[in-house]
Motif scaffolding. Structure first.
Motif, mmCIF file in Angstrom:
data_model
loop_
_atom_site.group_PDB
_atom_site.id
_atom_site.type_symbol
_atom_site.label_atom_id
_atom_site.label_comp_id
_atom_site.label_asym_id
_atom_site.label_seq_id
_atom_site.Cartn_x
_atom_site.Cartn_y
_atom_site.Cartn_z
ATOM 1 N N LEU A 119 0.843 -1.195 0.000
ATOM 2 C CA LEU A 119 0.000 0.000 0.000
ATOM 3 C C LEU A 119 0.878 1.246 0.000
ATOM 4 O O LEU A 119 1.789 1.377 0.830
ATOM 5 N N ILE A 120 0.616 2.141 -0.931
ATOM 6 C CA ILE A 120 1.304 3.431 -0.987
ATOM 7 C C ILE A 120 0.221 4.496 -0.873
ATOM 8 O O ILE A 120 -0.582 4.681 -1.788
ATOM 9 N N HIS A 138 -2.346 -5.361 10.220
ATOM 10 C CA HIS A 138 -1.152 -6.148 9.896
ATOM 11 C C HIS A 138 -0.346 -5.546 8.750
ATOM 12 O O HIS A 138 0.131 -6.275 7.869
ATOM 13 N N TYR A 139 -0.180 -4.234 8.788
ATOM 14 C CA TYR A 139 0.698 -3.556 7.841
ATOM 15 C C TYR A 139 1.761 -2.778 8.613
ATOM 16 O O TYR A 139 1.450 -2.109 9.607
ATOM 17 N N GLN A 140 2.977 -2.871 8.137
ATOM 18 C CA GLN A 140 4.094 -2.130 8.743
ATOM 19 C C GLN A 140 4.499 -0.984 7.828
ATOM 20 O O GLN A 140 4.740 -1.195 6.631
ATOM 21 N N ILE A 141 4.573 0.205 8.377
ATOM 22 C CA ILE A 141 5.023 1.367 7.609
ATOM 23 C C ILE A 141 6.538 1.280 7.463
ATOM 24 O O ILE A 141 7.270 1.296 8.456
ATOM 25 N N MET A 157 3.064 7.417 2.864
ATOM 26 C CA MET A 157 3.536 6.265 3.619
ATOM 27 C C MET A 157 3.464 5.009 2.752
ATOM 28 O O MET A 157 2.504 4.816 2.000
ATOM 29 N N VAL A 158 4.498 4.212 2.849
ATOM 30 C CA VAL A 158 4.556 2.924 2.153
ATOM 31 C C VAL A 158 4.433 1.847 3.221
ATOM 32 O O VAL A 158 5.185 1.850 4.201
#
Length: 230
Positions: A119-120, A138-141, A157-158
């Protein structure tokens, strides 16, 4: 801005799209980003998603004029509904909208995130809402950027999928975990400006004898938080 020369905010996004990605650009704004990437051979496939007929037709025209219709398709759809499982999307970009709307779009189609795409995201307000959603889902930047473009401040943010829910501190949610570590000039400029704005509000509330109001306590807390990271 056009598909040959992106705005600074979209150029920053383009630089983080993995080479060869199968991209879904949601709220695509004339499909400038996917067309730019396709013309340079940087993506293998893209869906430019638009929720309204007018923008969808504009995107279709830009794609046709750039002669990249074999790589980029404009689709009419609400949020992530613009693409299907058959598109095999591995990267999603959502740019230039509020964080609350961005979270609504992500929450509306959990099945579209089942393949755990990169995700961007580039919200123009409500960044903390997006960071909280990413951590809980459950996503890490892994990368963040802050820039000013045409009088507006954008944070990008990616986020990559990880096995478990991420734990962010209050400061990391508010300021950004990567931005807090970097503290580059753009970060300092933004939060110095925000600090001055909050101090003006604080002074006005004090002058109006509103020290015992929730708003006064909120502003006091925000001033303390910003000073703590500058």
């Amino acid at each position: 801005m056009d598909s040959n020369r992106l705005s600074q905010r979209l150029l920053h996004v383009a630089q983080h799209v993995p080479k060869g990605a199968r991209l879904a650009d949601i709220g695509s704004d004339h499909a400038y980003l996917p067309v730019y990437l396709a013309k340079r051979g940087l993506i293998s496939y893209a869906v430019a998603g638009e929720v309204a007929q007018g923008p969808h037709m504009n995107a279709s025209r830009v794609i046709q004029q750039a002669n990249v219709g074999d790589i980029v398709q404009s689709r009419l759809g609400d949020g992530l509904a613009a693409f299907t499982e058959a598109d095999q999307i591995d990267t999603i970009t959502i740019c230039g909208m509020g964080g609350a709307l961005m979270v609504d779009i992500l929450n509306a189609s959990p099945a579209k995130l089942a393949t755990r795409p990169l995700l961007i995201l580039q919200p123009n307000i409500g960044m903390e809402l997006v960071r909280s959603w990413l951590a809980k889902n459950h996503y890490q930047i892994v990368a963040e950027d802050i820039l000013r473009d045409l009088g507006h401040v954008y944070e990008m943010m990616v986020a990559k999928p990880v096995a478990k829910e991420q734990q962010l501190t209050t400061d990391e949610v508010f300021f950004g975990p990567c931005l807090l570590q970097q503290k580059d000039p753009a970060f300092i400029e933004k939060w110095t400006r925000e600090l001055k704005r909050e101090e003006k509000i604080h002074a006005a509330l004090t002058a109006a004898n509103k020290e015992n109001t929730p708003k006064y306590r909120e502003v006091q807390a925000k001033i303390k938080q910003i000073k703590g990271v500058l």
